[in-house]
Write a protein that holds these residues in place. Sequence first.
Motif, PDB file in Angstrom:
ATOM      1  N   GLY A 138     127.598 -81.046  19.413  1.00 37.45           N
ATOM      2  CA  GLY A 138     128.187 -80.320  20.537  1.00 37.45           C
ATOM      3  C   GLY A 138     127.205 -79.309  21.114  1.00 37.45           C
ATOM      4  O   GLY A 138     127.054 -79.199  22.337  1.00 37.45           O
ATOM      5  N   LEU A 139     126.504 -78.590  20.242  1.00 36.66           N
ATOM      6  CA  LEU A 139     125.551 -77.592  20.721  1.00 36.66           C
ATOM      7  C   LEU A 139     124.333 -78.260  21.355  1.00 36.66           C
ATOM      8  O   LEU A 139     123.808 -77.781  22.357  1.00 36.66           O
ATOM      9  CB  LEU A 139     125.128 -76.678  19.573  1.00 36.66           C
ATOM     10  CG  LEU A 139     126.203 -75.663  19.165  1.00 36.66           C
ATOM     11  CD1 LEU A 139     125.854 -75.000  17.853  1.00 36.66           C
ATOM     12  CD2 LEU A 139     126.385 -74.611  20.257  1.00 36.66           C
ATOM     13  N   GLU A 140     123.911 -79.368  20.768  1.00 37.92           N
ATOM     14  CA  GLU A 140     122.782 -80.110  21.353  1.00 37.92           C
ATOM     15  C   GLU A 140     123.143 -80.554  22.765  1.00 37.92           C
ATOM     16  O   GLU A 140     122.330 -80.475  23.683  1.00 37.92           O
ATOM     17  CB  GLU A 140     122.446 -81.308  20.455  1.00 37.92           C
ATOM     18  CG  GLU A 140     121.163 -82.032  20.813  1.00 37.92           C
ATOM     19  CD  GLU A 140     121.329 -83.019  21.950  1.00 37.92           C
ATOM     20  OE1 GLU A 140     120.354 -83.220  22.693  1.00 37.92           O
ATOM     21  OE2 GLU A 140     122.430 -83.582  22.133  1.00 37.92           O
ATOM     22  N   GLU A 141     124.390 -80.994  22.933  1.00 37.71           N
ATOM     23  CA  GLU A 141     124.833 -81.435  24.259  1.00 37.71           C
ATOM     24  C   GLU A 141     124.887 -80.254  25.243  1.00 37.71           C
ATOM     25  O   GLU A 141     124.457 -80.378  26.393  1.00 37.71           O
ATOM     26  CB  GLU A 141     126.211 -82.100  24.134  1.00 37.71           C
ATOM     27  CG  GLU A 141     126.687 -82.721  25.429  1.00 37.71           C
ATOM     28  CD  GLU A 141     128.103 -83.276  25.330  1.00 37.71           C
ATOM     29  OE1 GLU A 141     128.684 -83.238  24.231  1.00 37.71           O
ATOM     30  OE2 GLU A 141     128.613 -83.737  26.365  1.00 37.71           O
ATOM     31  N   ASP A 142     125.386 -79.119  24.777  1.00 40.39           N
ATOM     32  CA  ASP A 142     125.420 -77.923  25.634  1.00 40.39           C
ATOM     33  C   ASP A 142     124.022 -77.552  26.105  1.00 40.39           C
ATOM     34  O   ASP A 142     123.812 -77.132  27.237  1.00 40.39           O
ATOM     35  CB  ASP A 142     126.010 -76.727  24.870  1.00 40.39           C
ATOM     36  CG  ASP A 142     127.516 -76.856  24.685  1.00 40.39           C
ATOM     37  OD1 ASP A 142     128.113 -77.769  25.281  1.00 40.39           O
ATOM     38  OD2 ASP A 142     128.076 -76.043  23.939  1.00 40.39           O
ATOM     39  N   LEU A 143     123.075 -77.709  25.192  1.00 39.02           N
ATOM     40  CA  LEU A 143     121.691 -77.373  25.503  1.00 39.02           C
ATOM     41  C   LEU A 143     121.132 -78.354  26.515  1.00 39.02           C
ATOM     42  O   LEU A 143     120.547 -77.969  27.534  1.00 39.02           O
ATOM     43  CB  LEU A 143     120.893 -77.444  24.186  1.00 39.02           C
ATOM     44  CG  LEU A 143     119.596 -76.682  24.073  1.00 39.02           C
ATOM     45  CD1 LEU A 143     119.809 -75.225  24.417  1.00 39.02           C
ATOM     46  CD2 LEU A 143     119.079 -76.787  22.643  1.00 39.02           C
ATOM     47  N   ARG A 144     121.337 -79.636  26.229  1.00 31.08           N
ATOM     48  CA  ARG A 144     120.764 -80.697  27.081  1.00 31.08           C
ATOM     49  C   ARG A 144     121.367 -80.647  28.475  1.00 31.08           C
ATOM     50  O   ARG A 144     120.690 -80.889  29.461  1.00 31.08           O
ATOM     51  CB  ARG A 144     121.032 -82.054  26.415  1.00 31.08           C
ATOM     52  CG  ARG A 144     120.449 -83.239  27.123  1.00 31.08           C
ATOM     53  CD  ARG A 144     120.327 -84.443  26.168  1.00 31.08           C
ATOM     54  NE  ARG A 144     121.390 -84.519  25.179  1.00 31.08           N
ATOM     55  CZ  ARG A 144     122.575 -85.113  25.394  1.00 31.08           C
ATOM     56  NH1 ARG A 144     122.828 -85.709  26.532  1.00 31.08           N
ATOM     57  NH2 ARG A 144     123.499 -85.135  24.451  1.00 31.08           N
ATOM     58  N   LYS A 145     122.632 -80.317  28.574  1.00 30.95           N
ATOM     59  CA  LYS A 145     123.282 -80.342  29.887  1.00 30.95           C
ATOM     60  C   LYS A 145     123.159 -79.024  30.642  1.00 30.95           C
ATOM     61  O   LYS A 145     123.765 -78.861  31.697  1.00 30.95           O
ATOM     62  CB  LYS A 145     124.754 -80.737  29.725  1.00 30.95           C
ATOM     63  CG  LYS A 145     124.872 -82.152  29.189  1.00 30.95           C
ATOM     64  CD  LYS A 145     126.210 -82.758  29.467  1.00 30.95           C
ATOM     65  CE  LYS A 145     126.175 -84.253  29.187  1.00 30.95           C
ATOM     66  NZ  LYS A 145     127.521 -84.806  28.988  1.00 30.95           N
ATOM     67  N   GLY A 146     122.429 -78.068  30.082  1.00 28.52           N
ATOM     68  CA  GLY A 146     122.178 -76.836  30.833  1.00 28.52           C
ATOM     69  C   GLY A 146     123.237 -75.756  30.658  1.00 28.52           C
ATOM     70  O   GLY A 146     123.120 -74.684  31.233  1.00 28.52           O
ATOM     71  N   LEU A 147     124.279 -76.023  29.857  1.00 26.77           N
ATOM     72  CA  LEU A 147     125.320 -75.004  29.671  1.00 26.77           C
ATOM     73  C   LEU A 147     124.785 -73.774  28.957  1.00 26.77           C
ATOM     74  O   LEU A 147     125.172 -72.650  29.269  1.00 26.77           O
ATOM     75  CB  LEU A 147     126.482 -75.591  28.869  1.00 26.77           C
ATOM     76  CG  LEU A 147     127.700 -76.019  29.670  1.00 26.77           C
ATOM     77  CD1 LEU A 147     128.682 -76.742  28.777  1.00 26.77           C
ATOM     78  CD2 LEU A 147     128.374 -74.815  30.310  1.00 26.77           C
ATOM     79  N   ILE A 148     123.888 -74.012  27.984  1.00 24.28           N
ATOM     80  CA  ILE A 148     123.318 -72.870  27.252  1.00 24.28           C
ATOM     81  C   ILE A 148     122.503 -71.993  28.215  1.00 24.28           C
ATOM     82  O   ILE A 148     122.541 -70.765  28.133  1.00 24.28           O
ATOM     83  CB  ILE A 148     122.438 -73.366  26.079  1.00 24.28           C
ATOM     84  CG1 ILE A 148     123.267 -74.190  25.091  1.00 24.28           C
ATOM     85  CG2 ILE A 148     121.733 -72.210  25.384  1.00 24.28           C
ATOM     86  CD1 ILE A 148     124.113 -73.407  24.114  1.00 24.28           C
ATOM     87  N   ASP A 149     121.800 -72.640  29.163  1.00 21.50           N
ATOM     88  CA  ASP A 149     121.091 -71.869  30.191  1.00 21.50           C
ATOM     89  C   ASP A 149     122.048 -70.976  30.965  1.00 21.50           C
ATOM     90  O   ASP A 149     121.750 -69.812  31.227  1.00 21.50           O
ATOM     91  CB  ASP A 149     120.422 -72.826  31.185  1.00 21.50           C
ATOM     92  CG  ASP A 149     118.970 -73.090  30.835  1.00 21.50           C
ATOM     93  OD1 ASP A 149     118.549 -72.648  29.750  1.00 21.50           O
ATOM     94  OD2 ASP A 149     118.273 -73.723  31.642  1.00 21.50           O
ATOM     95  N   ARG A 150     123.183 -71.565  31.338  1.00 17.35           N
ATOM     96  CA  ARG A 150     124.158 -70.756  32.080  1.00 17.35           C
ATOM     97  C   ARG A 150     124.618 -69.578  31.230  1.00 17.35           C
ATOM     98  O   ARG A 150     124.624 -68.440  31.686  1.00 17.35           O
ATOM     99  CB  ARG A 150     125.350 -71.618  32.481  1.00 17.35           C
ATOM    100  CG  ARG A 150     126.595 -70.814  32.759  1.00 17.35           C
ATOM    101  CD  ARG A 150     127.401 -71.328  33.919  1.00 17.35           C
ATOM    102  NE  ARG A 150     126.739 -71.092  35.181  1.00 17.35           N
ATOM    103  CZ  ARG A 150     126.757 -71.916  36.215  1.00 17.35           C
ATOM    104  NH1 ARG A 150     127.393 -73.038  36.141  1.00 17.35           N
ATOM    105  NH2 ARG A 150     126.135 -71.611  37.320  1.00 17.35           N
ATOM    106  N   PHE A 151     124.989 -69.851  29.970  1.00 18.32           N
ATOM    107  CA  PHE A 151     125.450 -68.765  29.098  1.00 18.32           C
ATOM    108  C   PHE A 151     124.379 -67.695  28.948  1.00 18.32           C
ATOM    109  O   PHE A 151     124.662 -66.508  28.956  1.00 18.32           O
ATOM    110  CB  PHE A 151     125.839 -69.314  27.725  1.00 18.32           C
ATOM    111  CG  PHE A 151     127.094 -70.159  27.720  1.00 18.32           C
ATOM    112  CD1 PHE A 151     128.202 -69.776  28.461  1.00 18.32           C
ATOM    113  CD2 PHE A 151     127.159 -71.330  26.987  1.00 18.32           C
ATOM    114  CE1 PHE A 151     129.364 -70.540  28.467  1.00 18.32           C
ATOM    115  CE2 PHE A 151     128.315 -72.106  26.978  1.00 18.32           C
ATOM    116  CZ  PHE A 151     129.410 -71.712  27.724  1.00 18.32           C
ATOM    117  N   ARG A 152     123.124 -68.143  28.808  1.00 17.52           N
ATOM    118  CA  ARG A 152     122.057 -67.163  28.602  1.00 17.52           C
ATOM    119  C   ARG A 152     121.774 -66.356  29.851  1.00 17.52           C
ATOM    120  O   ARG A 152     121.164 -65.290  29.774  1.00 17.52           O
ATOM    121  CB  ARG A 152     120.796 -67.862  28.095  1.00 17.52           C
ATOM    122  CG  ARG A 152     120.953 -68.355  26.652  1.00 17.52           C
ATOM    123  CD  ARG A 152     119.683 -69.010  26.151  1.00 17.52           C
ATOM    124  NE  ARG A 152     118.587 -68.079  26.160  1.00 17.52           N
ATOM    125  CZ  ARG A 152     117.366 -68.377  26.602  1.00 17.52           C
ATOM    126  NH1 ARG A 152     117.098 -69.559  27.062  1.00 17.52           N
ATOM    127  NH2 ARG A 152     116.417 -67.470  26.563  1.00 17.52           N
TER     128      ARG A 152
END
Lengths: 317, 256
Positions: B78-92
């Motif tokens: 799930g976290l790998e997917e968040d990272l790959r899809k740019g969600l982690i960028d948004r959160f950061r």
Amino acid sequence: MGYGAAIQVRGIAKSFGEVRALDGVDLEVPAGTVLGLLGPNGAGKTTLVRVLTTLLAPDAGSAQVSGLDVVTDAKELRARIGLAGQYAAVDENLTGLENLTMVGRLYGSGRSAAKRRAGELLERFDLLDAAGRPAKTYSGGMRRRLDLAASLVAEPPVLFLDEPTTGLDPRARRGLWEVIEQLVSGGTTLLLTTQYLEEADRLADTIAVIDHGRLIAEGTADQLKARIGGSVLEVTLESPESAPAAIAALDGLGDGEPVVEDGLVKVAVAERSGTIVAAVQRLSAAGVGVDDLVLRRPTLDDVFLALTGHAAEAEPA
Amino acid sequence: MRRLVSDTLVIAERNLVRLPRSPDLLVAFTIQPIMFVLLFRYVFGGAIHTTYGNYADFLIPGIIVQNIAFGGFVTALGLEEDLRKGLIDRFRSLPMSRAAVLAGRTLADIVTNTFSMLVLLVTGLIIGFAFNTTVLEAIAGVLLLIAFGYAFSWVFAFLGMIVSSPESANSLGFIAVFPLTFISSAFVPTQTFPAVLRGFAKVNPFTIVVNAVRYLWEHGQGVGVSNVWFALAWTAGILIVFAPIAVWRYRRAAVR
């Protein structure tokens, strides 16, 4: 904000191993204006956006957004910017409403305030009908609109859009352009990256051309076009085999060497008057059959070709 | 600190709201564990000799720990997917707490782990498992499993932050989890292992946690209360190491 500049970049450099992604970039974006950062894949556009949105620390140089330093004031700065990336970063398993409400709460709003704001944005971006559906059921254009809406939740004075229309079909792209135009008419400062010259031409007040991590030109679309001067003569031949004859016939007509591109013979010319007549006479004397012949203003494509020596959209990622 | 708590709750809610919308995940949290219980109880169980009168009593603590480990893949993926899809960028790019995305994810894992554990306990009770100690000890065993599961979530959160693709999350996770699960006392007594494997099994945290739960639920032969203290120490140790390095990776995370 006391500066007049919403974004100020001085000598920013960033390397990834051996690759110099940014090689000393200086840039200034006055408040309330739109800067189009134009360049091919791998030019450094996204790296610059990541530095300016605090996602990446620069190796050298300094940058301020809204008067706040991207390194030392990162935390305060994040409350004053919005970012929409090339990935349409929404949670596909959440509905449009849930996505925007979540972002609002992460900006620090209470649940009901975040929900209210989400409703406003969904209405504004024409997503109200889809508000209760998971985002995975959205079309590409709807996802981008939702992503853009998410970047506007906190009404940030400075907005970064990283290739907002990449991968969209022409209709969805035009739709998104209209949304962005409405947005900046409200006074938001926007830094927009794009590989589409047409997009920069339409949306940006100022265009900065970036290649290999360096800014190679900056100005309005008209200023950039004026840099290569004059006009372009384009000849469509009846038969492609006659291209060498056409090149020989047109040699010396304009300033540049005639070239063949996309099946067209092109010549850059400084002086418009008399050019068409002279071209027709030369081609006719050489026995070259002509299907069409136009003298047009240069496009940003021509500018990019002249500045970098390669076409804007040809380089692979 | 207040931001950390409220942002963590928002992210945890996000992870729980999306669960019922991914039927494949629900299968992973319910059907799969039940299959493992039935497989071990009725296929392998007859051939496995333990000092317990009833193999189900031996098996259930082991299979719950195995399930925690395998359920962790969902966290990493799930976290790998968040990272790959740019969600982690948004959160950061949001003015939110730097630890909340991972803390929210692992908090949501407590809910899914507890849910899976309940499914396994009910299945166990149907096939003959029973708590043979006091209510307090039984509850202590449940709490220990929840705590260990929470600590282990951080290992998978770290894994999700360092892998470059779902495939590598799968293979790296498998390489880590497979020996921990099977070279342990989870399914079989370790006495028949060759010396090297027996040595590994003895210090393996899975063995220690499984034995601690066997003590708390069954007062099983050959397992003492010391396993409980060692299990708590392992839980604390995993948390102290993996939570900070996972958050550290998150702060440097980038779309690849």
